[in-house]
Design a protein around this motif. Structure first.
Motif, PDB file in Angstrom:
ATOM      1  N   ARG A  59      30.147  20.530  51.480  1.00 41.57           N
ATOM      2  CA  ARG A  59      29.267  19.636  51.632  1.00 41.57           C
ATOM      3  C   ARG A  59      28.223  19.712  50.645  1.00 41.57           C
ATOM      4  O   ARG A  59      27.463  20.568  50.828  1.00 41.57           O
ATOM      5  CB  ARG A  59      28.924  19.031  53.169  1.00 41.57           C
ATOM      6  N   VAL A  60      27.804  18.417  50.214  1.00 42.26           N
ATOM      7  CA  VAL A  60      26.583  18.346  49.308  1.00 42.26           C
ATOM      8  C   VAL A  60      25.539  17.660  49.903  1.00 42.26           C
ATOM      9  O   VAL A  60      25.714  16.845  50.473  1.00 42.26           O
ATOM     10  CB  VAL A  60      26.947  17.592  47.852  1.00 42.26           C
ATOM     11  N   TYR A  61      24.381  18.338  49.774  1.00 42.47           N
ATOM     12  CA  TYR A  61      23.191  17.912  50.338  1.00 42.47           C
ATOM     13  C   TYR A  61      21.955  17.763  49.405  1.00 42.47           C
ATOM     14  O   TYR A  61      21.799  18.649  48.613  1.00 42.47           O
ATOM     15  CB  TYR A  61      22.682  19.017  51.502  1.00 42.47           C
ATOM     16  N   ASP A  62      21.326  16.696  49.475  1.00 42.99           N
ATOM     17  CA  ASP A  62      20.106  16.368  48.685  1.00 42.99           C
ATOM     18  C   ASP A  62      18.835  16.920  49.459  1.00 42.99           C
ATOM     19  O   ASP A  62      18.523  16.175  50.568  1.00 42.99           O
ATOM     20  CB  ASP A  62      19.963  14.817  48.327  1.00 42.99           C
ATOM     21  N   VAL A  63      18.175  17.959  49.135  1.00 39.38           N
ATOM     22  CA  VAL A  63      17.327  18.372  50.274  1.00 39.38           C
ATOM     23  C   VAL A  63      16.102  18.402  49.495  1.00 39.38           C
ATOM     24  O   VAL A  63      14.950  19.252  49.812  1.00 39.38           O
ATOM     25  CB  VAL A  63      17.544  20.009  50.749  1.00 39.38           C
ATOM     26  N   THR A  64      15.734  17.403  48.328  1.00 36.70           N
ATOM     27  CA  THR A  64      14.718  17.257  47.990  1.00 36.70           C
ATOM     28  C   THR A  64      13.317  17.056  48.810  1.00 36.70           C
ATOM     29  O   THR A  64      12.385  17.723  48.581  1.00 36.70           O
ATOM     30  CB  THR A  64      14.743  16.059  46.579  1.00 36.70           C
ATOM     31  N   GLU A  65      13.535  16.075  49.764  1.00 41.39           N
ATOM     32  CA  GLU A  65      12.230  15.954  50.670  1.00 41.39           C
ATOM     33  C   GLU A  65      12.399  16.811  51.542  1.00 41.39           C
ATOM     34  O   GLU A  65      11.061  16.830  52.169  1.00 41.39           O
ATOM     35  CB  GLU A  65      12.699  14.661  51.095  1.00 41.39           C
ATOM     36  N   TRP A  66      13.370  17.628  51.940  1.00 48.16           N
ATOM     37  CA  TRP A  66      13.184  18.577  52.886  1.00 48.16           C
ATOM     38  C   TRP A  66      12.728  19.998  52.578  1.00 48.16           C
ATOM     39  O   TRP A  66      11.897  20.738  53.301  1.00 48.16           O
ATOM     40  CB  TRP A  66      14.588  18.910  53.201  1.00 48.16           C
ATOM     41  N   GLN A  67      12.598  20.271  51.304  1.00 48.46           N
ATOM     42  CA  GLN A  67      12.232  21.580  50.826  1.00 48.46           C
ATOM     43  C   GLN A  67      10.868  21.999  51.261  1.00 48.46           C
ATOM     44  O   GLN A  67      10.705  23.080  51.652  1.00 48.46           O
ATOM     45  CB  GLN A  67      12.456  21.710  49.198  1.00 48.46           C
ATOM     46  N   HIS A  68       9.730  21.137  51.311  1.00 50.28           N
ATOM     47  CA  HIS A  68       8.486  21.384  51.641  1.00 50.28           C
ATOM     48  C   HIS A  68       8.291  21.684  52.934  1.00 50.28           C
ATOM     49  O   HIS A  68       7.320  22.208  53.543  1.00 50.28           O
ATOM     50  CB  HIS A  68       7.326  20.580  51.083  1.00 50.28           C
ATOM     51  N   ASP A  69       9.315  21.006  53.998  1.00 55.64           N
ATOM     52  CA  ASP A  69       9.087  21.255  55.248  1.00 55.64           C
ATOM     53  C   ASP A  69      10.104  22.225  56.130  1.00 55.64           C
ATOM     54  O   ASP A  69      10.410  22.402  57.207  1.00 55.64           O
ATOM     55  CB  ASP A  69       9.677  19.846  56.050  1.00 55.64           C
TER      56      ASP A  69
END
Length: 118
Positions: A59-69
């Motif tokens: 599965r492909v995940y966009d973790v751009t927003e999550w990276q800092h958290d």
């Protein structure tokens, strides 16, 4: 929504970062069959601070927003941006909370097999 996220910081303990990291993320179900397919090469193009995708278990995940958290730090995500991190994800071990919010970041499925050459 994702407004008002608490960013991980060096002054917070790992336990505090872990608890705060999940506070404002919604647990949601995803209809995986409706998601687009991406090749590994396409995912690899999303490997920057401003556009960070990873592959976990096909599965492909966009973790751009999550990276800092991310309780494990943003460095590990950036170092593995655009890659299949399934083994790393499994070996590190993740909390039930991490697994519960993971679908929130799912943007697609990994296309299996070789891409056709034109």
């Amino acid at each position: 929504g994702r407004a008002g996220l608490v960013c991980c910081c060096a002054s917070a303990s790992p336990a505090e970062r872990t608890m705060d990291a999940f506070t404002d993320y919604e647990v949601k179900e995803v209809d995986e069959d409706s998601l687009p397919e991406f090749t590994a090469e396409e995912v690899a193009q999303h490997a920057s601070l401003d556009d960070l995708w990873i592959i976990i278990y096909g599965r492909v995940y966009d973790v751009t927003e999550w990276q800092h958290d991310h309780p494990g730090g943003d460095e590990v995500l950036l170092e593995n941006a655009g890659k299949d991190v399934s083994a790393l994800f499994r070996n590190v071990g993740h909390s039930p909370d991490a697994n519960a919010i993971r679908p929130s970041f799912m943007v697609g499925r990994l296309r299996q097999g070789k891409a056709s050459k034109l």
